[in-house]
Design a protein around this motif. Structure first.
Motif, short mmCIF file in Angstrom:
data_model
loop_
_atom_site.label_atom_id
_atom_site.label_comp_id
_atom_site.label_asym_id
_atom_site.label_seq_id
_atom_site.Cartn_x
_atom_site.Cartn_y
_atom_site.Cartn_z
N SER A 31 56.26 -3.45 -13.72
CA SER A 31 56.91 -2.80 -12.58
C SER A 31 58.43 -2.98 -12.48
O SER A 31 59.07 -2.18 -11.80
CB SER A 31 56.27 -3.26 -11.28
OG SER A 31 56.54 -4.63 -11.06
N GLN A 33 62.22 -2.40 -12.80
CA GLN A 33 62.95 -1.24 -13.29
C GLN A 33 64.43 -1.35 -12.97
O GLN A 33 64.81 -1.92 -11.95
CB GLN A 33 62.37 0.06 -12.76
CG GLN A 33 62.29 0.20 -11.28
CD GLN A 33 61.52 1.44 -10.86
OE1 GLN A 33 60.60 1.89 -11.54
NE2 GLN A 33 61.88 2.00 -9.72
N ASP A 35 67.23 0.84 -11.90
CA ASP A 35 67.36 2.16 -11.27
C ASP A 35 68.64 2.88 -11.63
O ASP A 35 68.71 4.09 -11.57
CB ASP A 35 67.25 2.03 -9.75
CG ASP A 35 65.92 1.46 -9.32
OD1 ASP A 35 64.89 1.81 -9.93
OD2 ASP A 35 65.90 0.63 -8.38
N SER A 49 64.81 -2.82 -9.11
CA SER A 49 63.72 -2.80 -8.13
C SER A 49 62.40 -3.09 -8.84
O SER A 49 62.33 -3.18 -10.06
CB SER A 49 63.65 -1.46 -7.40
OG SER A 49 63.31 -0.43 -8.30
N ASN A 51 58.82 -1.30 -9.07
CA ASN A 51 58.19 -0.01 -8.82
C ASN A 51 56.86 -0.22 -8.08
O ASN A 51 55.93 -0.81 -8.63
CB ASN A 51 57.95 0.71 -10.14
CG ASN A 51 57.30 2.07 -9.96
OD1 ASN A 51 56.93 2.47 -8.86
ND2 ASN A 51 57.17 2.78 -11.05
N THR A 52 56.80 0.27 -6.87
CA THR A 52 55.55 0.20 -6.10
C THR A 52 54.91 1.57 -5.99
O THR A 52 53.97 1.75 -5.22
CB THR A 52 55.80 -0.37 -4.68
OG1 THR A 52 56.73 0.48 -4.00
CG2 THR A 52 56.34 -1.78 -4.74
N GLY A 53 55.42 2.52 -6.75
CA GLY A 53 54.91 3.90 -6.68
C GLY A 53 53.56 4.11 -7.33
O GLY A 53 52.85 5.06 -7.02
N THR A 54 53.19 3.22 -8.25
CA THR A 54 51.90 3.35 -8.92
C THR A 54 50.82 2.78 -8.03
O THR A 54 50.95 1.68 -7.51
CB THR A 54 51.92 2.58 -10.26
OG1 THR A 54 53.01 3.06 -11.03
CG2 THR A 54 50.63 2.76 -11.01
#
Length: 103
Positions: A31, A33, A35, A49, A51-54
Motif C-alpha cells: 500500500s 505510494q 503520490d 501515503s 493506499n486505502t482505496g483497495t
C-alpha cells in the motif's frame, strides 16, 4: 527518502513472526505510494501515503479502518509504522534542507 522509510516501516509490521490462524493477505505491504514530487524554483513539494482505496474484503470493514487498527497495534503485527514514518519525514526534511534555514 521518506517514501523508502514508509516502505521499510510497513515491512516492519510483518516482522512479528507467527501468523496463527489468520493468514495475512499482504495488502498493507503493497500500500505505500509516492503520490508526487514537484520542484519550482526554491520550493519542493512531495506527498507519500498509504493506499486505502483497495477493498479489504476478509474483514467486513473498510480498508482505512483496518489499517488504523494495524497502526495502533490492534492487529497481529508491529504497529506504529505511520508514526515512525512521520518522525523520519521531519528528520529527512531537516537533513535535506536544514542548512538553508539555519542562517
Amino acid at each position: 527518502m521518506s517514501y523508502e522509510d514508509l516502505k521499510s516501516n510497513v515491512e516492519h509490521f510483518y516482522d512479528s513472526g507467527a501468523e496463527g490462524r489468520y493468514q495475512r493477505t499482504g495488502q498493507l505491504r503493497n500500500s505505500p505510494q509516492l503520490d508526487g514530487i514537484s520542484f519550482n524554483g526554491d520550493s519542493a513539494v512531495s506527498q507519500i501515503s498509504i493506499n486505502t482505496g483497495t477493498q479489504y474484503d476478509p474483514s467486513g470493514r473498510d480498508t482505512e479502518t483496518i489499517y488504523g487498527y494495524a497502526e495502533d497495534g490492534g492487529l497481529l503485527g508491529n504497529g506504529g509504522f505511520w508514526r515512525r514514518t512521520e518522525e523520519k519525514v521531519e528528520k529527512n526534511i531537516q537533513d535535506a534542507f536544514g542548512r538553508h534555514f539555519n542562517k
